[in-house]
Design a protein around this motif. Structure first.
Motif, mmCIF file in Angstrom:
data_model
loop_
_atom_site.group_PDB
_atom_site.id
_atom_site.type_symbol
_atom_site.label_atom_id
_atom_site.label_comp_id
_atom_site.label_asym_id
_atom_site.label_seq_id
_atom_site.Cartn_x
_atom_site.Cartn_y
_atom_site.Cartn_z
ATOM 1 N N GLY A 25 45.695 48.791 22.195
ATOM 2 C CA GLY A 25 44.301 48.612 22.602
ATOM 3 C C GLY A 25 43.337 49.097 21.522
ATOM 4 N N LEU A 26 43.551 50.313 21.034
ATOM 5 C CA LEU A 26 42.646 50.867 20.017
ATOM 6 C C LEU A 26 42.985 50.334 18.634
ATOM 7 N N ASP A 45 53.047 48.137 13.532
ATOM 8 C CA ASP A 45 53.390 48.434 14.930
ATOM 9 C C ASP A 45 54.835 48.028 15.141
ATOM 10 N N SER A 47 55.430 46.515 18.099
ATOM 11 C CA SER A 47 55.157 45.343 18.945
ATOM 12 C C SER A 47 54.568 44.222 18.092
ATOM 13 N N ASN A 63 59.294 50.681 13.212
ATOM 14 C CA ASN A 63 59.496 51.665 14.276
ATOM 15 C C ASN A 63 59.232 53.044 13.674
ATOM 16 N N LEU A 64 58.297 53.778 14.258
ATOM 17 C CA LEU A 64 57.944 55.097 13.705
ATOM 18 C C LEU A 64 59.124 56.059 13.719
ATOM 19 N N LEU A 83 47.647 55.823 14.918
ATOM 20 C CA LEU A 83 47.424 55.601 16.357
ATOM 21 C C LEU A 83 48.723 55.263 17.076
ATOM 22 N N GLY A 85 52.445 55.048 18.793
ATOM 23 C CA GLY A 85 53.271 55.929 19.621
ATOM 24 C C GLY A 85 53.104 55.599 21.083
ATOM 25 N N SER A 87 51.649 56.102 24.590
ATOM 26 C CA SER A 87 50.285 56.572 24.870
ATOM 27 C C SER A 87 50.080 57.066 26.300
ATOM 28 N N TYR A 148 54.011 63.899 27.086
ATOM 29 C CA TYR A 148 53.160 63.148 26.151
ATOM 30 C C TYR A 148 52.155 64.097 25.473
ATOM 31 N N LYS A 152 51.496 65.458 21.457
ATOM 32 C CA LYS A 152 50.218 65.468 20.716
ATOM 33 C C LYS A 152 49.916 66.875 20.207
ATOM 34 N N ALA A 178 39.330 55.981 25.906
ATOM 35 C CA ALA A 178 38.727 54.922 25.082
ATOM 36 C C ALA A 178 39.139 53.568 25.632
HETATM 37 P P1 NAI Z 1 48.505 51.664 23.154
HETATM 38 O O1 NAI Z 1 49.670 52.049 23.974
HETATM 39 O O2 NAI Z 1 47.732 50.452 23.547
HETATM 40 O O3 NAI Z 1 48.957 51.487 21.632
HETATM 41 C C1 NAI Z 1 49.960 52.273 21.033
HETATM 42 C C2 NAI Z 1 50.746 51.371 20.112
HETATM 43 O O4 NAI Z 1 51.795 52.138 19.528
HETATM 44 C C3 NAI Z 1 51.387 50.180 20.831
HETATM 45 O O5 NAI Z 1 50.968 48.961 20.261
HETATM 46 C C4 NAI Z 1 52.878 50.406 20.668
HETATM 47 O O6 NAI Z 1 53.605 49.202 20.465
HETATM 48 C C5 NAI Z 1 52.934 51.302 19.438
HETATM 49 N N1 NAI Z 1 54.167 52.088 19.408
HETATM 50 C C6 NAI Z 1 54.777 52.735 20.440
HETATM 51 N N2 NAI Z 1 55.939 53.239 20.051
HETATM 52 C C7 NAI Z 1 56.087 52.934 18.733
HETATM 53 C C8 NAI Z 1 57.094 53.176 17.782
HETATM 54 N N3 NAI Z 1 58.199 53.853 18.090
HETATM 55 N N4 NAI Z 1 56.920 52.698 16.543
HETATM 56 C C9 NAI Z 1 55.803 52.006 16.214
HETATM 57 N N5 NAI Z 1 54.802 51.727 17.073
HETATM 58 C C10 NAI Z 1 54.957 52.201 18.330
HETATM 59 O O7 NAI Z 1 47.557 52.930 23.096
HETATM 60 P P2 NAI Z 1 46.014 53.012 22.691
HETATM 61 O O8 NAI Z 1 45.223 53.140 23.928
HETATM 62 O O9 NAI Z 1 45.688 51.968 21.728
HETATM 63 O O10 NAI Z 1 45.989 54.445 21.964
HETATM 64 C C11 NAI Z 1 46.167 54.579 20.580
HETATM 65 C C12 NAI Z 1 46.482 56.025 20.278
HETATM 66 O O11 NAI Z 1 45.433 56.844 20.738
HETATM 67 C C13 NAI Z 1 47.762 56.530 20.952
HETATM 68 O O12 NAI Z 1 48.421 57.402 20.063
HETATM 69 C C14 NAI Z 1 47.249 57.278 22.154
HETATM 70 O O13 NAI Z 1 48.137 58.320 22.516
HETATM 71 C C15 NAI Z 1 45.939 57.826 21.630
HETATM 72 N N6 NAI Z 1 44.977 58.040 22.707
HETATM 73 C C16 NAI Z 1 44.407 56.970 23.341
HETATM 74 C C17 NAI Z 1 43.499 57.181 24.353
HETATM 75 C C18 NAI Z 1 42.801 56.069 25.033
HETATM 76 O O14 NAI Z 1 41.974 56.355 25.911
HETATM 77 N N7 NAI Z 1 43.014 54.791 24.691
HETATM 78 C C19 NAI Z 1 43.169 58.551 24.801
HETATM 79 C C20 NAI Z 1 43.846 59.592 24.065
HETATM 80 C C21 NAI Z 1 44.709 59.327 23.054
#
Ligand code: NAI
Ligand code: 15L
Length: 275
Positions: A25-26, A45, A47, A63-64, A83, A85, A87, A148, A152, A178
């Motif tokens: 998303g972000l 990513d 994905s 893959n991280l 970003l 991981g 989430s 989780y 962090k 966000a």
């Molecule tokens: P999201 O879940 O939409 O995106 C995370 C991305 O990381 C996904 O596209 C996923 O495929 C990728 N990912 C997961 N495991 C992976 C791996 N092993 N190797 C490579 N890529 C991998 O999350 P979002 O909302 O975009 O958040 C981005 C970051 O910000 C995350 O780290 C999340 O923890 C952090 N965050 C987000 C918040 C929010 O409100 N959106 C609030 C607080 C923190």
């Protein structure tokens, strides 16, 4: 991996930025926003992602948890916006690979390749077990509210360690919520608009001498739980507020009177699992 050949004479502050989590998303928002700051954005990513839009983008699946893969991924980049991981709350083993090992690999890559700046997507959940009526700042002791959040918290510790040991600077963004709009009453306090997120990442990339700075990523909402007094040097000046969504959020069903999670900053994360 094919690397782009865009010349480094555009006047942008970075030649190449690495963005992890680019399919998320972000990540999709930041993939676009980072174009203003770098000749080339390397989007990564695990994905599927949209293909590279031109010479100014590189798209690499990684893959991280794969250390050699991450070391290759970070070759020739000037800074990392991390970003990627898991989430939300999940089983510890999933969190261990993607977030704990994954973020360690990012810092090892920074050390090995001489990358001097990481922007780390931490989370408000590192202080999720505080009550909603308590105001926090970056010096408040952490109270992680789930596995989780523990990952962090470890990421923030990595940032401190790699700064003092190797001089790699980090801004840890304790992002609130966000999303395009708040989704519930809690998010009236925690909401971070996409535009304020992009501004925060920009300030985190461009401000000099950040050491390891911890900042809460939150818009200028009415009822804030977090004070960014220790991150004033970033010049983060959010412009949005959740107030325009208040009436709609207040129409939603109220939590039960005995729902403890509704009184804690971390909300539902404080009772998620076990998995
Ligand atoms: P999201 O879940 O939409 O995106 C995370 C991305 O990381 C996904 O596209 C996923 O495929 C990728 N990912 C997961 N495991 C992976 C791996 N092993 N190797 C490579 N890529 C991998 O999350 P979002 O909302 O975009 O958040 C981005 C970051 O910000 C995350 O780290 C999340 O923890 C952090 N965050 C987000 C918040 C929010 O409100 N959106 C609030 C607080 C923190
Ligand atoms: C987070 O850390 C999550 O990544 C996100 O999905 C939201 O739930 C957010 O916190 C929140 O606290 O609202």
């Amino acid at each position: 991996m094919t690397t782009s050949s865009v010349p480094a004479d555009s006047g942008k502050p970075f030649n190449r930025l690495l963005l992890t989590g680019a399919a998320g998303g972000l990540g999709q928002i930041m993939r676009e926003a980072l174009q203003a700051h770098a000749n080339i954005v390397r989007a990564s990513d695990i994905s599927p992602m949209a293909p590279a839009a031109g010479d100014h983008e590189e798209v690499i699946s990684c893959n991280l948890a794969d250390k050699p893969g991450v070391l290759t991924l970070a070759q020739d980049v000037d800074a990392i916006v991390h970003l990627g991981g898991i989430s939300t709350e999940r089983a510890f083993e999933e969190i261990l690979d993607a977030n704990i090992r994954g973020t360690f690999h990012i810092y090892e890559a920074a050390r090995i390749h001489g990358i001097k700046r990481v922007i780390f997507a931490s989370s408000n959940h590192v202080t999720g077990f505080y009550p909603q009526d308590e105001q926090l700042d970056a010096h408040s002791l952490r109270r992680p509210d789930c596995y989780y959040a523990l990952s962090k918290s470890y990421g923030e510790d990595l940032a401190t360690f790699y700064f003092h040991r190797y001089g790699i600077e980090t801004v840890s963004l304790r992002i609130g919520s966000a999303f395009p709009e708040p989704r519930n009453l809690r998010m009236l306090s925690t909401w971070l608009s996409y535009s304020d997120l992009a501004h925060l990442v920009e300030r985190s990339l461009l401000t000099e001498n950040v050491g390891h700075t911890v900042v809460y990523g939150v818009s200028a909402n009415r009822d804030l739980w977090w004070n960014n007094r220790y991150a004033a040097h970033l010049g983060f000046n959010p412009q949005d507020s959740s107030e325009r969504f208040r009436a709609r959020m207040e129409q939603l069903p109220k939590p039960a009177a005995d729902d403890r999670s509704a009184t804690l900053q971390g909300g539902a994360f404080t009772i998620a699992g076990p998995f």
